[in-house]
Design a protein around this motif. Structure first.
Motif, PDB file in Angstrom:
ATOM      1  N   TYR A   1       0.815  -1.216   0.000  1.00 32.24           N
ATOM      2  CA  TYR A   1       0.000   0.000   0.000  1.00 32.24           C
ATOM      3  C   TYR A   1       0.848   1.265   0.000  1.00 32.24           C
ATOM      4  O   TYR A   1       0.318   2.363   0.161  1.00 32.24           O
ATOM      5  CB  TYR A   1      -0.915   0.031   1.235  1.00 32.24           C
TER       6      TYR A   1
ATOM      7  N   VAL B   1       2.768   4.525  -0.914  1.00 35.64           N
ATOM      8  CA  VAL B   1       2.510   5.577  -1.906  1.00 35.64           C
ATOM      9  C   VAL B   1       3.839   6.212  -2.284  1.00 35.64           C
ATOM     10  O   VAL B   1       4.543   6.754  -1.427  1.00 35.64           O
ATOM     11  CB  VAL B   1       1.554   6.643  -1.346  1.00 35.64           C
TER      12      VAL B   1
ATOM     13  N   THR C   1      -5.903  15.033  -1.285  1.00 33.44           N
ATOM     14  CA  THR C   1      -6.325  13.895  -0.475  1.00 33.44           C
ATOM     15  C   THR C   1      -7.593  14.206   0.309  1.00 33.44           C
ATOM     16  O   THR C   1      -8.518  13.374   0.382  1.00 33.44           O
ATOM     17  CB  THR C   1      -5.195  13.480   0.482  1.00 33.44           C
TER      18      THR C   1
ATOM     19  N   TYR D   1      -6.649   1.875   4.517  1.00 29.03           N
ATOM     20  CA  TYR D   1      -5.553   2.432   3.731  1.00 29.03           C
ATOM     21  C   TYR D   1      -6.137   2.911   2.409  1.00 29.03           C
ATOM     22  O   TYR D   1      -6.980   2.230   1.811  1.00 29.03           O
ATOM     23  CB  TYR D   1      -4.477   1.377   3.487  1.00 29.03           C
ATOM     24  N   ILE D   2      -5.701   4.085   1.957  1.00 29.35           N
ATOM     25  CA  ILE D   2      -6.326   4.687   0.777  1.00 29.35           C
ATOM     26  C   ILE D   2      -5.289   5.094  -0.253  1.00 29.35           C
ATOM     27  O   ILE D   2      -4.098   5.226   0.041  1.00 29.35           O
ATOM     28  CB  ILE D   2      -7.148   5.933   1.177  1.00 29.35           C
ATOM     29  N   ASP D   3      -5.805   5.310  -1.459  1.00 30.69           N
ATOM     30  CA  ASP D   3      -5.047   5.975  -2.505  1.00 30.69           C
ATOM     31  C   ASP D   3      -5.245   7.472  -2.295  1.00 30.69           C
ATOM     32  O   ASP D   3      -6.367   7.967  -2.390  1.00 30.69           O
ATOM     33  CB  ASP D   3      -5.572   5.559  -3.886  1.00 30.69           C
ATOM     34  N   PRO D   4      -4.201   8.233  -1.989  1.00 34.76           N
ATOM     35  CA  PRO D   4      -4.384   9.641  -1.629  1.00 34.76           C
ATOM     36  C   PRO D   4      -4.860  10.514  -2.791  1.00 34.76           C
ATOM     37  O   PRO D   4      -5.321  11.627  -2.566  1.00 34.76           O
ATOM     38  CB  PRO D   4      -2.987  10.059  -1.163  1.00 34.76           C
ATOM     39  N   PHE D   5      -4.756  10.028  -4.014  1.00 32.74           N
ATOM     40  CA  PHE D   5      -5.227  10.807  -5.161  1.00 32.74           C
ATOM     41  C   PHE D   5      -6.725  10.656  -5.365  1.00 32.74           C
ATOM     42  O   PHE D   5      -7.422  11.614  -5.707  1.00 32.74           O
ATOM     43  CB  PHE D   5      -4.487  10.372  -6.440  1.00 32.74           C
ATOM     44  N   THR D   6      -7.229   9.445  -5.147  1.00 34.44           N
ATOM     45  CA  THR D   6      -8.637   9.166  -5.469  1.00 34.44           C
ATOM     46  C   THR D   6      -9.494   8.908  -4.233  1.00 34.44           C
ATOM     47  O   THR D   6     -10.726   8.933  -4.326  1.00 34.44           O
ATOM     48  CB  THR D   6      -8.726   7.935  -6.387  1.00 34.44           C
TER      49      THR D   6
ATOM     50  N   GLU E   1      -9.698   6.079  -2.978  1.00 35.13           N
ATOM     51  CA  GLU E   1     -10.100   4.675  -3.109  1.00 35.13           C
ATOM     52  C   GLU E   1      -9.499   3.837  -1.986  1.00 35.13           C
ATOM     53  O   GLU E   1      -8.331   3.988  -1.630  1.00 35.13           O
ATOM     54  CB  GLU E   1      -9.627   4.133  -4.460  1.00 35.13           C
ATOM     55  N   GLN E   2     -10.305   2.952  -1.436  1.00 38.78           N
ATOM     56  CA  GLN E   2      -9.855   2.077  -0.363  1.00 38.78           C
ATOM     57  C   GLN E   2      -8.964   0.984  -0.931  1.00 38.78           C
ATOM     58  O   GLN E   2      -9.347   0.246  -1.832  1.00 38.78           O
ATOM     59  CB  GLN E   2     -11.052   1.460   0.352  1.00 38.78           C
ATOM     60  N   LEU E   3      -7.736   0.880  -0.382  1.00 35.64           N
ATOM     61  CA  LEU E   3      -6.797  -0.154  -0.813  1.00 35.64           C
ATOM     62  C   LEU E   3      -6.884  -1.389   0.077  1.00 35.64           C
ATOM     63  O   LEU E   3      -6.572  -2.490  -0.361  1.00 35.64           O
ATOM     64  CB  LEU E   3      -5.363   0.399  -0.789  1.00 35.64           C
TER      65      LEU E   3
END
Length: 731
Positions: free
Chosen positions: A43, A45, A56, A93-98, A100-102
């Motif tokens: 995960y 980044v 974010t 945990y997320i994608d800081p751009f979108t 989206e849940q990782l």
């Protein structure tokens, strides 16, 4: 301080803390795995310094009904605490751009929780934390005392990373691993002490004092957080945590923990309404925690894992070393009274090697019915019936006495023996160190100066605990005393060789130096090259002798000096042309000439020229220089035909020969110094320098090369010595 103080301090502290260190090391190994396994989740980044905080926050608000907080882990994972549609708080945990849940933040595995509790407090709460802090402090002291002992063993702090003397497994790798892991262990111990001090409030306060900042009433308000300068300009690389406001009320602020401070930020204007810098103690605590746990760095976690494992090995090897010393001391406890013995053996031994030889010699004398007394040099005294005193001693560090011999010079000057005594001194050491057998030399000279003693044999030095050298001394001693002394050889794990048949094609007569050439042909196809070793087995037994070989026209060429008592050289000289015998090729890759080396310098004395004769004939495209040292011009004539033939096929070949007993009476290092410009050019152009011959020659030549490289801008002597440009095969 004396060596003994450092050694006993080191051992005592290790004994006191042993149980706790075992527990701490095992749990430390387990906990070092956690950051590594965490990182494998994938995960992380990349380029957090390229992700604006505004991006974010906007993505999170678009993806979730309510966002409670944001955290950027040291692992590079971005974690958010959010409220789901079902009004459930969820850490993801997320994608800081979108946004989206990782993946969800999973509950910490029990094995790590259990290991943490044991590691921190041994399940003893405050008392346990105190003991853990104390053990960390003891580990710090153990590491420091160990470094001092290592420096003394190696001959000084500047020589910590010089070659390690060969010895038994536990001792050798106790030294090797201590050099590799000293710094990680120091960091582990120091941070452990620091974190324990923090838990007991022994450090200055760590609270952040928030200071209000005057806010302009006319500050611009923004509809979208993506437009606010503070959030646009602040990247996730600067963020530790973000606590979101509970509502859109302007009086509710973003509480943001940056790397070095905390700030409250107006959610509509982006103005900082209060701020507080982290105290130094807080920053130090955070760094200590990262260094102690390896959190966020896989490489450092691996280093910590290995360092924790090395502590276990140090404990094992340290106790083995101690038991060996005690065992050797106890092995001679049942002996006659010292005043009843005709033979007295005095020992100075640091690692136990000299004691082992002395014990074998003691057993041999006892076996032939002699009364023998064996003791340490420190316990030297008067001996009523002694006729022979034999000293076995090693040298420690820069010519220092071993711990159990340091008092001998003082004691010797105060003791008067009742009888005249014959004495012999045997020194143990390594030619890899400049102060080779220095203490044995000092002891020999001190005893020689006493009129009550007569030197029975000259000082005898043994390199790298070579038992065959000891056997030569034993023959000399036996001849002096008039009887044979049976001494048991130490067990050696012998290498298994693949023996093949070799045919003797040619053997020359002895030259003026009792040296001859032997040309061999393998009976079957085998791979070998110049610089490899030929392992022979004189008298068809398992005793092996090795000789450096040259490959010339697909034949093996040996240059051998015939020694009167040399088993290998006499065996080879006894071979006749056309005779077959069993031998084996021992591949020696560290002494092969690199194929891409354009400039090469070969330096040898005596029979050390052998591999270079093959390298010169095989590598005609290179610029090659050969330095060779012998006694006389007649010594060189043995190699003239081969050199002349090789020379005719080479465009750039130089030969510098020195003779120590005729003409200018030069040694090989003198010729090297005279050609210092050539040597310097070869080194600076990444050329190869190879040495083969005696260790004494190697030391002298390297001393000269060190002088040549003084002030050189391209490479230092230390760097050259450790590089692949230098290759040695000396004995």
């Amino acid at each position: 301080m004396t060596i003994s103080i450092w050694r006993y301090s080191h051992l005592t502290l290790a004994l006191i803390s042993s149980l706790f260190l075992v527990v701490a090391s095992i749990t430390g190994i387990i906990l070092a795995v956690e950051p590594i396994s965490h990182q494998t989740k994938g995960y992380v980044v990349a380029d957090l310094d390229q992700v604006p905080l505004a991006t974010t926050i906007t993505a999170l608000k678009d993806s979730y009904d309510e966002v409670l907080g944001l955290e950027v882990e040291s692992s590079g994972f971005v974690k958010a605490s959010v409220l789901t549609m079902e009004m459930e708080t969820l850490d993801v945990y997320i994608d800081p751009f979108t946004g989206e849940q990782l993946g969800e933040v999973e509950e910490r595995p029990y094995v790590y929780t259990f290991a943490t509790n044991v590691h921190r407090s041994l399940f003893l709460k405050s008392i346990g934390r105190f003991f853990v802090g104390l053990i960390s402090l003891l580990l710090l002291i153990i590491a420091v005392t160990g470094l001092v002992l290592l420096a003394k063993r190696q001959g000084g702090f500047l020589k910590l990373f010089t070659k390690v003397q060969k010895d038994y497994f536990e001792l050798k790798y106790h030294v090797v691993l201590s050099r590799w892991f000293f710094i990680p262990i120091i960091i582990l111990a120091f941070t452990g002490v620091y974190l324990s001090a923090e838990k007991f409030n022994l450090l200055p306060k760590t609270t952040v004092d928030q200071v209000e900042v005057s806010v302009s009433n006319s500050a611009q308000k923004y509809e979208n957080i993506a437009d606010i300068p503070f959030f646009k300009e602040t990247t996730l690389a600067e963020i530790r945590q973000v606590e979101f406001p509970f509502s859109d009320d302007p009086e509710e602020y973003y509480l943001i923990a940056l790397q070095d401070k905390e700030v409250e930020v107006h959610q509509q204007t982006g103005e900082i309404v209060s701020k507080g810098d982290y105290p130094f103690v807080t920053l130090a605590s955070r760094l200590s925690l990262v260094l102690h746990t390896g959190e966020g760095n896989v490489l450092w976690s691996v280093i910590l894992l290995l360092a924790s494992a090395s502590i276990l090995f140090f404990m094992y090897s340290g106790f083995v070393m101690t038991l060996k010393r005690r065992k050797k001391a106890k092995g001679v406890s049942q002996m006659p009274d010292k005043d009843e013995c005709e033979y007295v053996i005095l020992v100075g031994s640091e690692s136990g090697t000299a004691f082992d030889f002395a014990q074998r010699f003691y057993n041999g004398l006892t076996q032939v019915g002699k009364k023998v007394y064996l003791t340490e040099l420190n316990k030297y005294s008067a001996y009523a019936k002694a006729k022979n005193i034999i000293v076995f001693t090693s040298t420690y560090g820069e010519g220092e006495p071993p711990t159990n011999a340091r008092k001998f010079p003082t004691i010797f000057s105060t003791v008067t023996q009742p009888n005249a005594i014959a004495y012999s001194v045997v020194g143990f050491g390594s030619l890899d160190y400049p102060d080779y057998c220095k203490y044995a030399i000092d002891v020999d000279q001190q005893i020689y100066a006493d009129d009550n003693f007569e030197r029975q044999l000259p000082l005898f030095k043994i390199n790298q605990a070579d038992f065959e050298s000891f056997e030569l001394w034993l023959i000399q001693f036996s001849n002096k005393v008039g009887f044979t002394i049976p001494v048991e050889r130490p067990l050696i794990h012998k290498k298994k060789y693949k023996k093949v048949d070799f045919e003797v094609v040619e053997r020359t007569d002895l030259n003026v130096d009792d040296t001859f050439l032997l040309r061999l042909r393998p009976a079957s196809k085998i791979d070998f090259t110049s610089g490899d070793l030929l392992a022979i087995f004189p008298n068809n037994d398992e005793m092996v002798r090795q000789y450096s070989i040259a490959r010339v026209d697909d034949y093996i060429l040996l240059s051998v000096k015939k020694h009167e008592l040399g088993r290998g050289s006499n065996f080879l000289y006894g071979l006749e042309t056309g005779q077959f015998f069993k031998a084996a090729i021992d591949v020696n890759p560290h002494f092969h000439l690199p194929k891409n080396a354009k400039n090469s310098i070969f330096i040898s004395n005596g029979t050390g020229i052998a591999p270079f004769l093959g390298m010169i004939s095989e590598n005609t495209a290179q610029n090659t220089t050969l330095f060779w040292g012998g006694r006389t011009r007649a010594s060189q004539s043995l190699y003239d035909d081969i050199l002349q033939k090789s020379r005719s096929g080479l465009k750039n070949f130089n030969l510098f020969a020195t003779y120590s007993r005729e003409g200018q009476r030069q040694y090989i290092q003198d010729a090297v110094l005279e050609q210092k410009e050539l040597v310097l050019q070869t080194i600076n152009e990444k050329g190869t320098i190879m040495l083969c011959g005696s260790l004494a020659m190697q030391h002298d030549v390297l001393d000269v090369i060190e002088k040549i490289l003084e002030g050189n801008q391209q490479i230092t002597f230390e760097a050259f010595e450790q590089s692949d440009q230098l290759k040695t095969d000396c004995y």
